[in-house]
Design a protein around this motif. Structure first.
Motif, PDB file in Angstrom:
ATOM      1  N   TYR A  44       1.595   0.112  -6.974  1.00 22.75           N
ATOM      2  CA  TYR A  44       0.057  -0.003  -6.229  1.00 22.75           C
ATOM      3  C   TYR A  44      -0.458   1.424  -6.993  1.00 22.75           C
ATOM      4  O   TYR A  44      -1.541   1.267  -7.485  1.00 22.75           O
ATOM      5  CB  TYR A  44       0.019  -0.112  -4.827  1.00 22.75           C
ATOM      6  CG  TYR A  44      -1.296   0.520  -4.335  1.00 22.75           C
ATOM      7  CD1 TYR A  44      -2.604  -0.097  -4.644  1.00 22.75           C
ATOM      8  CD2 TYR A  44      -1.719   1.849  -3.743  1.00 22.75           C
ATOM      9  CE1 TYR A  44      -3.690   0.053  -4.567  1.00 22.75           C
ATOM     10  CE2 TYR A  44      -2.964   2.017  -3.358  1.00 22.75           C
ATOM     11  CZ  TYR A  44      -4.040   1.503  -3.694  1.00 22.75           C
ATOM     12  OH  TYR A  44      -5.017   1.829  -3.571  1.00 22.75           O
ATOM     13  N   VAL A  83      -6.541  -4.425  -1.574  1.00 19.27           N
ATOM     14  CA  VAL A  83      -6.333  -3.052  -0.760  1.00 19.27           C
ATOM     15  C   VAL A  83      -7.675  -2.642  -0.166  1.00 19.27           C
ATOM     16  O   VAL A  83      -7.787  -2.278   0.900  1.00 19.27           O
ATOM     17  CB  VAL A  83      -5.610  -2.135  -1.520  1.00 19.27           C
ATOM     18  CG1 VAL A  83      -5.584  -0.702  -0.698  1.00 19.27           C
ATOM     19  CG2 VAL A  83      -4.130  -2.449  -1.864  1.00 19.27           C
ATOM     20  N   ALA A  84      -8.617  -2.710  -1.077  1.00 21.21           N
ATOM     21  CA  ALA A  84     -10.146  -2.030  -0.871  1.00 21.21           C
ATOM     22  C   ALA A  84     -10.621  -3.323   0.367  1.00 21.21           C
ATOM     23  O   ALA A  84     -11.251  -2.849   1.057  1.00 21.21           O
ATOM     24  CB  ALA A  84     -10.886  -2.026  -2.021  1.00 21.21           C
ATOM     25  N   ARG A  87      -5.443  -4.117  -7.627  1.00 20.93           N
ATOM     26  CA  ARG A  87      -5.117  -4.729  -6.324  1.00 20.93           C
ATOM     27  C   ARG A  87      -6.498  -4.558  -5.523  1.00 20.93           C
ATOM     28  O   ARG A  87      -6.697  -3.732  -4.701  1.00 20.93           O
ATOM     29  CB  ARG A  87      -4.210  -3.791  -5.676  1.00 20.93           C
ATOM     30  CG  ARG A  87      -2.686  -3.754  -6.088  1.00 20.93           C
ATOM     31  CD  ARG A  87      -2.268  -5.242  -5.727  1.00 20.93           C
ATOM     32  NE  ARG A  87      -2.330  -5.373  -4.302  1.00 20.93           N
ATOM     33  CZ  ARG A  87      -1.547  -5.039  -3.512  1.00 20.93           C
ATOM     34  NH1 ARG A  87      -0.300  -4.209  -3.912  1.00 20.93           N
ATOM     35  NH2 ARG A  87      -1.613  -5.076  -2.192  1.00 20.93           N
ATOM     36  N   TRP A 104       0.928  -1.253   0.005  1.00 23.41           N
ATOM     37  CA  TRP A 104      -0.114  -0.209   0.127  1.00 23.41           C
ATOM     38  C   TRP A 104       1.083   1.432  -0.154  1.00 23.41           C
ATOM     39  O   TRP A 104       1.856   1.284   0.859  1.00 23.41           O
ATOM     40  CB  TRP A 104      -0.924   0.112   1.051  1.00 23.41           C
ATOM     41  CG  TRP A 104      -1.920   1.112   1.224  1.00 23.41           C
ATOM     42  CD1 TRP A 104      -2.676   1.552   0.218  1.00 23.41           C
ATOM     43  CD2 TRP A 104      -2.023   1.895   2.339  1.00 23.41           C
ATOM     44  NE1 TRP A 104      -3.395   2.593   0.659  1.00 23.41           N
ATOM     45  CE2 TRP A 104      -2.869   2.920   2.073  1.00 23.41           C
ATOM     46  CE3 TRP A 104      -1.452   2.244   3.629  1.00 23.41           C
ATOM     47  CZ2 TRP A 104      -3.332   4.030   2.743  1.00 23.41           C
ATOM     48  CZ3 TRP A 104      -1.680   3.293   4.522  1.00 23.41           C
ATOM     49  CH2 TRP A 104      -2.924   4.208   4.007  1.00 23.41           C
ATOM     50  N   HIS A 111      -8.209   4.657  -2.898  1.00 24.39           N
ATOM     51  CA  HIS A 111      -8.228   3.539  -4.014  1.00 24.39           C
ATOM     52  C   HIS A 111      -9.396   3.746  -5.088  1.00 24.39           C
ATOM     53  O   HIS A 111      -9.037   3.356  -6.435  1.00 24.39           O
ATOM     54  CB  HIS A 111      -8.548   2.075  -3.066  1.00 24.39           C
ATOM     55  CG  HIS A 111      -8.678   0.951  -4.017  1.00 24.39           C
ATOM     56  ND1 HIS A 111      -7.512   0.336  -4.216  1.00 24.39           N
ATOM     57  CD2 HIS A 111      -9.498   0.393  -4.476  1.00 24.39           C
ATOM     58  CE1 HIS A 111      -7.874  -0.798  -5.048  1.00 24.39           C
ATOM     59  NE2 HIS A 111      -9.166  -0.885  -5.185  1.00 24.39           N
ATOM     60  N   ALA A 120      -3.735   0.643  -9.202  1.00 24.52           N
ATOM     61  CA  ALA A 120      -4.656   0.277  -8.203  1.00 24.52           C
ATOM     62  C   ALA A 120      -5.854  -0.667  -8.545  1.00 24.52           C
ATOM     63  O   ALA A 120      -6.259  -1.544  -7.940  1.00 24.52           O
ATOM     64  CB  ALA A 120      -5.115   1.459  -7.558  1.00 24.52           C
TER      65      ALA A 120
END
Length: 218
Positions: A70, A80-81, A77, A65, A148, A74
């Protein structure tokens, strides 16, 4: 994110210095220490249970992150969320139930009404710091999700420069929005680092170094 062991201020009233203790006072101090250790163990377990029911692993932050790969991609990924959605739920859940968790543990572990009251006074004195930690965690999660979602939306308009050490936006409006979010996230990360007290044990030299949140590239 480290486990939220919000217990550093949850101590019994100060005890006499060891050199001046009578045998009776020494026994009482030892007894208090055993009870305090049991309470801390119970509280740690209860906090971990809140994490489990939210699917949140506070000992293993989401990898990468704020790293350049990233930020430039995004959309690849979704984890991440997912991680910060769980963190947001965890912070809200713990904030809503911390008082009742502590009260139940203290009632179970301490027979003396007087000692229960003394312990809860110590807990109340730490309430402001506890709330700051949980509020900061919630805000970090919200900002991380906002960033994000923004990066996913503008994915086709952001890339790494030739050296791979900076982002290039092909629309000025996206650059400005990114800068706004970068400033906000850097601020909440710094606030969270300052707010979380160091654990009482083990000694500092025995604890592994803990990585701090990276500053967002400007």
């Amino acid at each position: 994110m480290r486990a939220l062991l919000l217990v550093s201020a949850l101590l019994f009233p100060p005890r006499p210095a060891a050199a001046s203790m009578t045998p009776a006072v020494s026994v009482r101090a030892d007894s208090d220490s055993v009870i305090a250790a049991a309470i801390l163990q119970d509280l740690t377990g209860a906090i971990e249970e809140v994490a489990r029911r939210n699917g949140y692993d506070h000992d293993n932050p989401v990898a990468g992150w704020l790293d350049m790969p990233y930020l430039a991609s995004a959309s690849s990924r979704p984890d991440v969320a997912e991680y910060f959605t769980k963190q947001q739920g965890y912070a809200a859940d713990l904030s809503a139930h911390m008082d009742s968790i502590v009260a139940a543990i203290v009632e179970r572990r301490i027979e003396s009404v007087e000692m229960r009251a003394a312990f809860m006074r110590g807990f109340s004195r730490s309430a402001e710091q506890q709330q700051l930690i949980l509020t900061s965690m919630g805000r970090q999660a919200r900002l991380a999700l906002t960033l994000h979602n923004f990066l996913v939306k503008v994915d086709a308009h952001v890339a790494l420069n030739a050296k791979g050490d900076a982002l290039v936006f092909d629309r000025p409006v996206d650059r400005r929005r990114y800068d706004e979010l970068a400033i906000a996230i850097d601020a909440v990360n710094a606030q969270l680092v300052q707010a979380v007290p160091p654990p009482a044990e083990p000694p500092a030299e025995a604890r592994p170094a803990e990585a701090q949140p990276a500053a967002l590239p400007q």
